[in-house]
Design an enzyme around this catalytic site. Structure first.
Site, mmCIF file in Angstrom:
data_model
loop_
_atom_site.group_PDB
_atom_site.id
_atom_site.type_symbol
_atom_site.label_atom_id
_atom_site.label_comp_id
_atom_site.label_asym_id
_atom_site.label_seq_id
_atom_site.Cartn_x
_atom_site.Cartn_y
_atom_site.Cartn_z
ATOM 1 N N ASP A 351 -54.170 -17.198 27.777
ATOM 2 C CA ASP A 351 -54.152 -16.114 26.771
ATOM 3 C C ASP A 351 -52.840 -15.337 26.515
ATOM 4 O O ASP A 351 -51.794 -15.255 27.233
ATOM 5 C CB ASP A 351 -55.135 -15.057 27.369
ATOM 6 C CG ASP A 351 -55.279 -13.959 26.459
ATOM 7 O OD1 ASP A 351 -55.894 -13.977 25.505
ATOM 8 O OD2 ASP A 351 -54.789 -12.837 26.911
ATOM 9 N N GLU A 405 -52.537 -20.179 23.471
ATOM 10 C CA GLU A 405 -52.806 -19.507 22.547
ATOM 11 C C GLU A 405 -51.686 -18.665 21.912
ATOM 12 O O GLU A 405 -51.198 -17.780 22.168
ATOM 13 C CB GLU A 405 -53.931 -18.148 23.172
ATOM 14 C CG GLU A 405 -54.465 -17.526 21.872
ATOM 15 C CD GLU A 405 -54.989 -16.065 22.029
ATOM 16 O OE1 GLU A 405 -56.069 -15.688 21.438
ATOM 17 O OE2 GLU A 405 -54.460 -15.408 23.401
#
Length: 685
Positions: A351, A405
């Site tokens: 993330d 990401e």
């Protein structure tokens, strides 16, 4: 954690090691002016790896710190040993139900590295300390005497009355033993990813569980044709509404969904069904809470995080790790190995990688050229950490899948470290959902340009693999709209019955299928869908909070909408299933990038070839064309493999799917192209 040495570097230094011309530059000669930077980041990685190997023997041993720090069972000495790194604390104490929560009765002893230690032998404490015991560490430091959750706590439960979080020993007499392992490694090379959130996976208003997901949702994922399950919000987080991204305990699976063994059982069952399982791992930032997190643990604001402003992410209201610090590398790399080994995960979606890569965190920043990736605002320590994280992931599990990401497009993110890259298997194609949102918000149907679509879906570095998607959980958050809601809006609440005719609903269903098919076939080498979006779940996601009266109304998935048979939602779900099965069976994602065959801007028709199949899209809102001709790459007789206008998918069945189409003497195909329809053709063998 190795005990070969009692000292460790406090930072990672740069050692100049000769490096030959990097493959990343050989692949892209536009990077040649920036090769010194690329070599420097590779040197930095090699220097860090060398220091780690010199100190601990291997990176793998270094990443075993979770077996040394925290609360661990010592079978040889018959007892429990607890260790905590807190270099600037004055004194640490262990407290818990074993001593009636006396705060200072059990002091720890400090070594020269700032690691505190205490041993509880079975002979003295066995009757009161073991599986199920709750405990905390009391830290006496410049910020007072504070009860804290240990950094390496691997199970943390919440008191239902006080809502306080407390570590608990998870050491059952019969621990869960994995029966299955994921063997379909080819699925990881070109994954069809089903992104899911355990807590909101039930239709009931409340928090669902690992067990309920295993029993009720996992069979759906398998039947729908997905090959990889991606689980969100696994690491413990105090605020449910953070979606799992304000992590407080890196090593603890969220207890609000069940026990560690119940999570293991879910993963084991997924492996039995042929699914790989990856998790969202949050190493980009951490919760700022002092009661649950690591902020000011030893009394300083710089123990794990950068000091001052640099250590705080204003937009996310969270703390930022100092990746150049030895102990931070230790805890984060250990965390990577921990989830792969202890829970048998098959990989990670990392993330917030953009935030890690740059000191500006990618906020209000346009990346217009290569120079934007190699300036003074690039965080060299973060890149080094990500390289090491991908290295230990590969060492722990050679078939591991790691996804970054990143919205910036950092060159080399998805290339091996040895090639001058950062080592991820895939990068997320985050520009694709942004493109679809912008198109739907700003242009009417007659203004849609097929060249813009082609450009948006093929604008990527083809030497690095991309996971394409129309919408993830990000596009479904409160204040935003899912694709289906953007297409059909409030009409979804009143006009989705099969018995009702509604032109807006017809348009929405047609374009929902076409957009997803175009994205999966053109946008990358992997594909992702968020739970429920496959059937056009109508509502945004809004977790319980004061502003909505702590309601779970929008923090759930209404599977009955697709299951009851009376509504049109199941058409979208049935099409998604047909699309994923076709993609998987024909290895479309593994094929070379698509080859354009025919682009008709005036008629809004796009035709391309990938993996031996022909994809035909007519985006025109009303223009159906008889006898439309184009030239495929191969002569032969073609059949329709997938038709978005099929009645089974909520279409109008204007095309006979039993018809065969043979190329003429000039190698041309001629067929009927209906408006707002996509077809997939394959040669009949």
């Amino acid at each position: 954690m190795s005990t070969k040495s009692t000292t460790a570097p406090t930072s990672v230094s740069l050692v100049e090691t000769p490096v030959s011309h990097l493959p990343i530059v050989q692949q892209d000669n536009l990077l040649e002016p920036f090769e010194p930077f690329l070599k420097a980041r590779y040197h930095r990685y090699k220097a860090a790896l060398h220091q780690i190997e010199q100190h601990s023997g291997s990176l793998y041993a270094f990443a075993g710190a979770y077996k040394y720090l925290g609360m661990n069972r010592d079978e040889e000495r018959k007892g429990w040993i607890y260790r905590e790194w807190a270099p600037e604390a004055y004194q640490l104490y262990l407290t818990g139900d074993f001593n009636g929560w006396q705060r200072t009765a059990h002091p720890l002893h400090r070594n020269e590295r700032g690691i505190w230690e205490i041993f509880l032998d079975d002979a003295t404490y066995g009757a009161n300390f073991g599986h199920g015991s709750q405990y905390k560490v009391v830290v006496h430091a410049r910020n007072g005497l504070n009860d804290r959750i240990p950094a390496y706590a691997n199970y943390v439960v919440q008191n239902p009355e006080t809502h306080d979080f407390c570590p608990q020993i998870w050491y059952p007499s019969q621990p869960y033993r994995f029966k299955h392992s994921f063997k379909k490694h080819k699925n990881l090379a070109n994954p069809l990813i089903y992104e899911a959130h355990i807590g909101m996976s039930s239709e009931q208003e409340g928090v669902s569980s690992y067990t309920a997901f295993r029993e009720n949702i996992l069979p759906r994922v398998v039947a729908d044709g997905y090959t990889v399950l991606q689980l969100m919000a696994i690491q413990e987080h105090p605020y449910y509404g953070s979606y799992g991204y304000h992590v407080s305990s890196l090593f603890a699976p969220s207890s609000r969904f069940g026990t560690p063994d119940e999570l293991k059982q879910l993963i084991d069952e997924a492996h039995r069904c042929g699914l790989a399982v990856i998790m969202d791992i949050v190493h980009s930032h951490a919760v700022k809470n002092l009661n649950e997190g690591l902020g000011e643990f030893d009394g300083t604001d710089y123990q794990y995080f950068h000091a001052g402003v640099r250590g705080y992410h204003a937009l996310w209201d969270s703390r930022l790790w100092n990746y150049g610090k030895w102990e931070v590398l230790e805890i984060l790399l250990s965390n990577v190995r921990y989830w792969l080994e202890e829970f048998n995960f098959d990989g990670f979606r990392f993330d917030g990688v953009t935030s890690m890569l740059y000191s500006h965190h990618g906020l209000d920043k346009s990346f217009l050229g290569y120079a934007d990736y190699f300036g003074d605002d690039v965080e060299a320590d973060a890149i080094m950490y990500l390289q090491l994280a991908n290295t230990i992931a590969l060492q722990t599990k050679p078939q591991v899948l790691t996804i970054a990401e990143d919205v910036s497009g950092m060159p080399g993110l998805g290339l091996p470290v040895e090639d001058g890259g950062i080592g991820f298997s895939f990068r997320l194609g985050m520009g694709i959902p942004d493109f679809w949102i912008k198109l739907l918000k700003e242009k009417t149907d007659d203004q849609w340009n097929i060249w813009e679509m082609w450009g948006a879906l093929t604008n990527r570095r083809f030497t690095e693999k991309t996971v394409a998607y129309v919408e993830s959980h990000d596009q479904a958050l409160v204040g935003d709209k899912t694709l289906s809601f953007r297409l059909m809006d409030k009409e979804m609440y009143t006009s989705m019955a099969k018995s009702m005719d509604n032109l807006l609903i017809d348009r929405g269903i047609a374009l929902h299928k076409m957009i997803r098919l175009l994205t999966i076939s053109l946008g990358g080498e992997g594909y992702l869908n968020f739970m429920g979006n496959e059937f056009g779940h109508p509502e945004w996601i809004d977790f319980p909070r004061q502003e909505n009266g702590w309601s779970y109304q929008y923090a759930r998935r209404q599977w009955s909408l697709a299951d009851n048979g009376f509504l049109k939602y199941h058409y979208l779900g049935d099409f998604d299933k047909a699309m994923t099965h076709l993609t998987h069976s024909h290895k479309i994602l593994a094929a070379k990038p698509a080859k354009s065959l025919h682009m008709d801007e005036a008629s809004q028709i796009m035709i391309f070839e990938r993996g031996g199949l022909i994809f035909i899209f007519n985006f025109h809102h009303s223009n159906s064309i008889f006898g439309y001709m184009f030239k495929p790459s191969r002569k032969g007789k073609y059949k329709i493999l997938l038709n978005t206008d099929d009645a089974a998918f909520g279409g109008f069945e204007r095309i006979d799917t039993q018809t065969r189409y043979a190329t003429n003497e000039n190698g041309l195909l001629q067929l009927y192209l209906t408006s707002r329809t996509a077809l997939v053709l394959g040669i009949e063998k």
